[in-house]
Design a protein around this motif. Sequence first.
Motif, PDB file in Angstrom:
ATOM      1  N   LEU A  22       0.619  -0.887   0.008  1.00  0.00           N
ATOM      2  CA  LEU A  22      -0.477  -0.370  -0.477  1.00  0.00           C
ATOM      3  C   LEU A  22       0.453   1.847   0.199  1.00  0.00           C
ATOM      4  N   ALA A  23       2.236   0.816   0.809  1.00  0.00           N
ATOM      5  CA  ALA A  23       2.957   2.557   0.449  1.00  0.00           C
ATOM      6  C   ALA A  23       3.420   3.129  -0.555  1.00  0.00           C
ATOM      7  N   THR A  40      -2.121  -2.872 -10.829  1.00  0.00           N
ATOM      8  CA  THR A  40      -1.589  -4.176 -10.006  1.00  0.00           C
ATOM      9  C   THR A  40      -1.585  -3.986  -8.714  1.00  0.00           C
ATOM     10  N   GLN A  41      -0.916  -3.182  -8.838  1.00  0.00           N
ATOM     11  CA  GLN A  41      -0.757  -2.834  -7.070  1.00  0.00           C
ATOM     12  C   GLN A  41      -1.462  -2.861  -6.450  1.00  0.00           C
ATOM     13  N   ALA A  43      -3.896  -3.941  -6.869  1.00  0.00           N
ATOM     14  CA  ALA A  43      -5.077  -6.192  -6.347  1.00  0.00           C
ATOM     15  C   ALA A  43      -3.920  -6.344  -6.167  1.00  0.00           C
ATOM     16  N   ALA A  44      -2.693  -6.223  -5.484  1.00  0.00           N
ATOM     17  CA  ALA A  44      -2.018  -6.746  -4.900  1.00  0.00           C
ATOM     18  C   ALA A  44      -2.176  -6.817  -3.331  1.00  0.00           C
ATOM     19  N   VAL A  45      -2.647  -5.416  -3.375  1.00  0.00           N
ATOM     20  CA  VAL A  45      -3.088  -5.122  -1.253  1.00  0.00           C
ATOM     21  C   VAL A  45      -3.663  -5.571  -1.292  1.00  0.00           C
ATOM     22  N   SER A  46      -5.230  -6.293  -1.588  1.00  0.00           N
ATOM     23  CA  SER A  46      -6.861  -6.191  -1.743  1.00  0.00           C
ATOM     24  C   SER A  46      -6.276  -7.837  -1.631  1.00  0.00           C
ATOM     25  N   SER A  47      -5.338  -8.334  -2.660  1.00  0.00           N
ATOM     26  CA  SER A  47      -5.293 -10.063  -2.450  1.00  0.00           C
ATOM     27  C   SER A  47      -4.819 -10.018  -1.289  1.00  0.00           C
TER      28      SER A  47
END
Length: 89
Positions: A22-23, A40-41, A43-47
């Motif tokens: 997130l940062a 894209t990043q 979505a990675a945080v959400s996952s």
Amino acid sequence: MVGDEESIGVVLNRLRRAHGQLAGVISMIEQGRDCKDVVTQLAAVSSALDRAGFKIVATGFRECMTGEQSKDSEPMTIDQLEKLFLALA
């Protein structure tokens, strides 16, 4: 959170990873990075957050089924666990 040390460690690692990601997303937005890269990043945080939440619910479910509760907490009902699970869906 009650649970075995391994489960707690897994959750904490996932949350720390999400925190760092997130940062990175915030930094990318401040730098004006490409929308595709930011999403894209994000979505990675959400996952990572979803996986941490599911691990917490799974640990709670296991504790409920095996009777391993902390002294300070009341046993969770199946309905309560279902609501927690659905909150992540």
